[in-house]
Design a protein around this motif. Structure first.
Motif, PDB file in Angstrom:
ATOM      1  N   MET B   1      24.099  18.234  37.037  1.00 15.60           N
ATOM      2  CA  MET B   1      25.041  19.330  36.337  1.00 15.60           C
ATOM      3  C   MET B   1      24.314  20.159  35.799  1.00 15.60           C
ATOM      4  O   MET B   1      23.537  20.228  34.862  1.00 15.60           O
ATOM      5  N   PRO B   2      25.311  21.259  35.651  1.00 11.60           N
ATOM      6  CA  PRO B   2      24.648  21.935  34.492  1.00 11.60           C
ATOM      7  C   PRO B   2      24.480  21.892  33.645  1.00 11.60           C
ATOM      8  O   PRO B   2      25.724  20.844  32.511  1.00 11.60           O
ATOM      9  N   ARG B   3      23.639  22.203  32.384  1.00  9.84           N
ATOM     10  CA  ARG B   3      23.714  21.857  31.532  1.00  9.84           C
ATOM     11  C   ARG B   3      24.268  22.545  29.989  1.00  9.84           C
ATOM     12  O   ARG B   3      24.541  21.852  29.262  1.00  9.84           O
ATOM     13  N   SER B   4      24.283  23.943  30.705  1.00  9.88           N
ATOM     14  CA  SER B   4      25.900  24.846  29.487  1.00  9.88           C
ATOM     15  C   SER B   4      26.535  25.281  30.425  1.00  9.88           C
ATOM     16  O   SER B   4      26.409  25.741  31.301  1.00  9.88           O
ATOM     17  N   SER B   5      27.804  24.908  29.787  1.00  7.67           N
ATOM     18  CA  SER B   5      29.185  25.980  30.875  1.00  7.67           C
ATOM     19  C   SER B   5      29.619  25.993  29.451  1.00  7.67           C
ATOM     20  O   SER B   5      30.267  26.066  28.539  1.00  7.67           O
ATOM     21  N   THR B   6      30.247  27.556  29.957  1.00  6.39           N
ATOM     22  CA  THR B   6      30.876  28.275  29.528  1.00  6.39           C
ATOM     23  C   THR B   6      32.144  28.406  29.870  1.00  6.39           C
ATOM     24  O   THR B   6      32.292  28.791  31.702  1.00  6.39           O
ATOM     25  N   TRP B   7      33.469  28.698  29.240  1.00  9.90           N
ATOM     26  CA  TRP B   7      34.965  29.491  30.141  1.00  9.90           C
ATOM     27  C   TRP B   7      35.218  30.685  29.520  1.00  9.90           C
ATOM     28  O   TRP B   7      35.164  30.849  28.049  1.00  9.90           O
ATOM     29  N   GLU B   8      35.517  31.575  30.540  1.00  8.68           N
ATOM     30  CA  GLU B   8      36.334  32.947  30.047  1.00  8.68           C
ATOM     31  C   GLU B   8      37.361  33.403  30.395  1.00  8.68           C
ATOM     32  O   GLU B   8      37.911  32.402  31.801  1.00  8.68           O
ATOM     33  N   LYS B   9      38.431  33.580  30.249  1.00 12.76           N
ATOM     34  CA  LYS B   9      39.664  33.892  30.851  1.00 12.76           C
ATOM     35  C   LYS B   9      39.849  36.051  30.557  1.00 12.76           C
ATOM     36  O   LYS B   9      39.670  36.200  29.899  1.00 12.76           O
ATOM     37  N   VAL B  10      39.735  36.149  31.726  1.00 14.76           N
ATOM     38  CA  VAL B  10      40.038  37.447  31.816  1.00 14.76           C
ATOM     39  C   VAL B  10      41.380  37.789  32.444  1.00 14.76           C
ATOM     40  O   VAL B  10      42.648  37.118  33.141  1.00 14.76           O
ATOM     41  N   GLU B  11      41.591  39.208  32.703  1.00 20.75           N
ATOM     42  CA  GLU B  11      42.878  39.659  32.919  1.00 20.75           C
ATOM     43  C   GLU B  11      42.288  40.051  34.631  1.00 20.75           C
ATOM     44  O   GLU B  11      41.623  40.051  34.921  1.00 20.75           O
ATOM     45  N   PRO B  12      44.013  40.278  35.568  1.00 17.43           N
ATOM     46  CA  PRO B  12      43.494  39.823  37.040  1.00 17.43           C
ATOM     47  C   PRO B  12      43.192  41.268  37.053  1.00 17.43           C
ATOM     48  O   PRO B  12      42.117  41.641  38.078  1.00 17.43           O
ATOM     49  N   ALA B  13      43.212  42.176  36.592  1.00 14.30           N
ATOM     50  CA  ALA B  13      42.120  43.961  36.682  1.00 14.30           C
ATOM     51  C   ALA B  13      40.528  43.794  36.812  1.00 14.30           C
ATOM     52  O   ALA B  13      40.122  44.264  37.360  1.00 14.30           O
ATOM     53  N   ASP B  14      40.502  42.734  35.867  1.00 20.36           N
ATOM     54  CA  ASP B  14      38.990  42.915  34.928  1.00 20.36           C
ATOM     55  C   ASP B  14      38.440  41.440  35.695  1.00 20.36           C
ATOM     56  O   ASP B  14      37.585  41.240  35.744  1.00 20.36           O
ATOM     57  N   TRP B  15      39.181  40.791  37.105  1.00 21.19           N
ATOM     58  CA  TRP B  15      38.521  39.636  37.792  1.00 21.19           C
ATOM     59  C   TRP B  15      37.263  40.150  38.991  1.00 21.19           C
ATOM     60  O   TRP B  15      36.630  39.902  38.626  1.00 21.19           O
ATOM     61  N   ARG B  16      37.425  41.397  39.657  1.00 19.09           N
ATOM     62  CA  ARG B  16      36.514  41.320  39.778  1.00 19.09           C
ATOM     63  C   ARG B  16      35.491  41.936  39.914  1.00 19.09           C
ATOM     64  O   ARG B  16      34.018  41.334  39.702  1.00 19.09           O
ATOM     65  N   SER B  17      35.333  42.618  38.393  1.00 20.03           N
ATOM     66  CA  SER B  17      34.290  43.102  37.400  1.00 20.03           C
ATOM     67  C   SER B  17      33.464  41.923  37.053  1.00 20.03           C
ATOM     68  O   SER B  17      32.617  42.127  36.698  1.00 20.03           O
ATOM     69  N   THR B  18      34.523  40.692  36.432  1.00 22.50           N
ATOM     70  CA  THR B  18      33.852  40.122  35.943  1.00 22.50           C
ATOM     71  C   THR B  18      32.638  39.879  36.425  1.00 22.50           C
ATOM     72  O   THR B  18      31.871  38.632  36.221  1.00 22.50           O
ATOM     73  N   ILE B  19      33.430  38.692  37.571  1.00 21.74           N
ATOM     74  CA  ILE B  19      32.422  38.462  38.782  1.00 21.74           C
ATOM     75  C   ILE B  19      31.325  39.046  39.342  1.00 21.74           C
ATOM     76  O   ILE B  19      30.158  38.285  39.578  1.00 21.74           O
ATOM     77  N   GLU B  20      31.457  40.161  39.294  1.00 19.76           N
ATOM     78  CA  GLU B  20      30.770  40.887  39.632  1.00 19.76           C
ATOM     79  C   GLU B  20      29.487  41.339  38.401  1.00 19.76           C
ATOM     80  O   GLU B  20      28.097  40.696  38.559  1.00 19.76           O
ATOM     81  N   GLU B  21      29.278  41.228  37.355  1.00 20.89           N
ATOM     82  CA  GLU B  21      28.694  41.157  36.080  1.00 20.89           C
ATOM     83  C   GLU B  21      27.879  39.602  36.021  1.00 20.89           C
ATOM     84  O   GLU B  21      26.772  39.844  36.143  1.00 20.89           O
ATOM     85  N   LEU B  22      28.587  38.808  36.770  1.00 19.72           N
ATOM     86  CA  LEU B  22      27.871  37.785  36.646  1.00 19.72           C
ATOM     87  C   LEU B  22      27.058  38.038  37.328  1.00 19.72           C
ATOM     88  O   LEU B  22      26.124  36.437  37.051  1.00 19.72           O
ATOM     89  N   ARG B  23      27.460  37.786  38.353  1.00 25.08           N
ATOM     90  CA  ARG B  23      26.431  37.744  39.854  1.00 25.08           C
ATOM     91  C   ARG B  23      24.996  38.694  38.707  1.00 25.08           C
ATOM     92  O   ARG B  23      24.188  37.772  39.226  1.00 25.08           O
ATOM     93  N   GLU B  24      25.149  39.915  38.585  1.00 24.74           N
ATOM     94  CA  GLU B  24      23.971  40.797  37.978  1.00 24.74           C
ATOM     95  C   GLU B  24      23.680  39.782  36.680  1.00 24.74           C
ATOM     96  O   GLU B  24      22.062  39.764  36.551  1.00 24.74           O
ATOM     97  N   LYS B  25      24.239  39.430  36.466  1.00 28.37           N
ATOM     98  CA  LYS B  25      23.307  38.587  35.009  1.00 28.37           C
ATOM     99  C   LYS B  25      22.649  37.191  36.263  1.00 28.37           C
ATOM    100  O   LYS B  25      22.523  35.932  34.975  1.00 28.37           O
TER     101      LYS B  25
END
Ligand code: SF4
Ligand code: SF4
Lengths: 105, 165
Positions: B1-25
């Motif tokens: 299990m991951p040691r820390s989990s975070t949650w984030e709620k985004v607008e549908p318009a930001d769905w792809r960019s959020t996932i893309e940024e996460l991958r970059e991070k």
């Protein structure tokens, strides 16, 4: 404690029907009747439910534990028994006798 | 299990960019994507889509959620493995993923409404006698023994105007 069986502690069951109604798989069947019990000093007889049959259809049960959770009388409990593996669907319909907790029979 | 989990709620318009940024991070491990029916939450019959991503060593994980009415841009070009989950979400929750595949995994294409939405009436519930209809003096099939007078209870998930025998 293994979560492999739902056992019925018959003496504790009041036939309240809560488990039957909450079971998401509709797999508990219960039959009961009422009798009048007159207690000394009471003005009129009290109606008491008597459990006639209680069956869990283990071919439908998904071991979610909802019935155990909702029973207000702790008449249902996880148990280490297992419903038998069988080719016959009828054999998976277990009644009061077979549902007794392990150690009791 | 991951040691820390975070949650984030985004607008549908930001769905792809959020996932893309996460991958970059560094959140390159895609765990799952699924739907959560929101019918009783805000009354507008929305569905929440949740995606869970983690870092490669699983030390951190992140849940992204968004509220959709019926469609959302697909992320399969960013994460090919998401296709299976998007198809499942389409099949079970009726959320369409623009740019993705809508091919059902289990069910026939024309089998009607998505089964995991609360607004979908399960026909078997109408046809199957409900064990909960019984009372101490009423049998499962509605037959009265003794002088029962209680109104018959209705099963959950079956609308009032549907016939229940
Ligand atoms: S465990 Fe769940 S499915 Fe099985 S009898 Fe209990 S409520 Fe029904
Ligand atoms: S909820 Fe408990 S007491 Fe009520 S009918 Fe079920 S087993 Fe019996």
């Amino acid at each position: 404690m293994k979560h492999s069986f739902i056992a019925l502690i018959e003496d504790k069951c009041t036939s309240c029907m809560l488990c039957v109604r909450e079971c998401p798989a509709w797999c508990i069947h219960l039959d009961s009747h009422t009798v009048d019990v007159t207690e000394e000093g009471a003005r009129r007889p009290r109606k008491v439910n008597v459990l006639d049959s209680f069956e869990i259809d283990y071919s439908l049960c998904m071991y979610c534990g909802v019935c155990i959770d909702v029973c207000p009388f702790d008449a249902l409990a996880w148990d280490e028994h297992r419903a038998l593996v069988t080719n016959n669907r009828e054999d998976m319909l277990l009644g009061i006798e077979e549902l007794g907790p392990s150690g009791s029979s | 299990m991951p040691r820390s989990s975070t949650w984030e709620k985004v607008e549908p318009a930001d769905w792809r960019s959020t996932i893309e940024e996460l991958r970059e991070k560094g959140f390159i491990f895609f765990d799952f994507l699924t739907g959560v029916d929101q019918e009783n939450v805000d009354g507008n019959n929305a569905c929440e889509v949740v995606a869970h991503l983690a870092t490669k060593d699983l030390s951190n994980s992140h849940f992204v959620t968004t509220q959709v009415l019926d469609e959302l841009p697909s992320i399969t070009d960013l994460i090919p493995a998401a296709q299976w989950y998007e198809r499942e979400c389409t099949e079970m929750f009726g959320v369409k993923f623009i740019g993705g595949s809508a091919k059902p995994l289990l069910r026939h294409e024309n089998l009607g409404r998505p089964p995991l939405r609360k607004s979908t009436v399960l026909a078997a519930r109408v046809l199957t006698p409900w064990p909960g209809a019984a009372e101490p003096e009423i049998k499962e099939d509605g037959r009265k023994v003794g002088n029962a007078s209680r109104r018959r209870q209705r099963p959950p998930g079956v609308p009032d105007n549907w016939l229940q025998t």
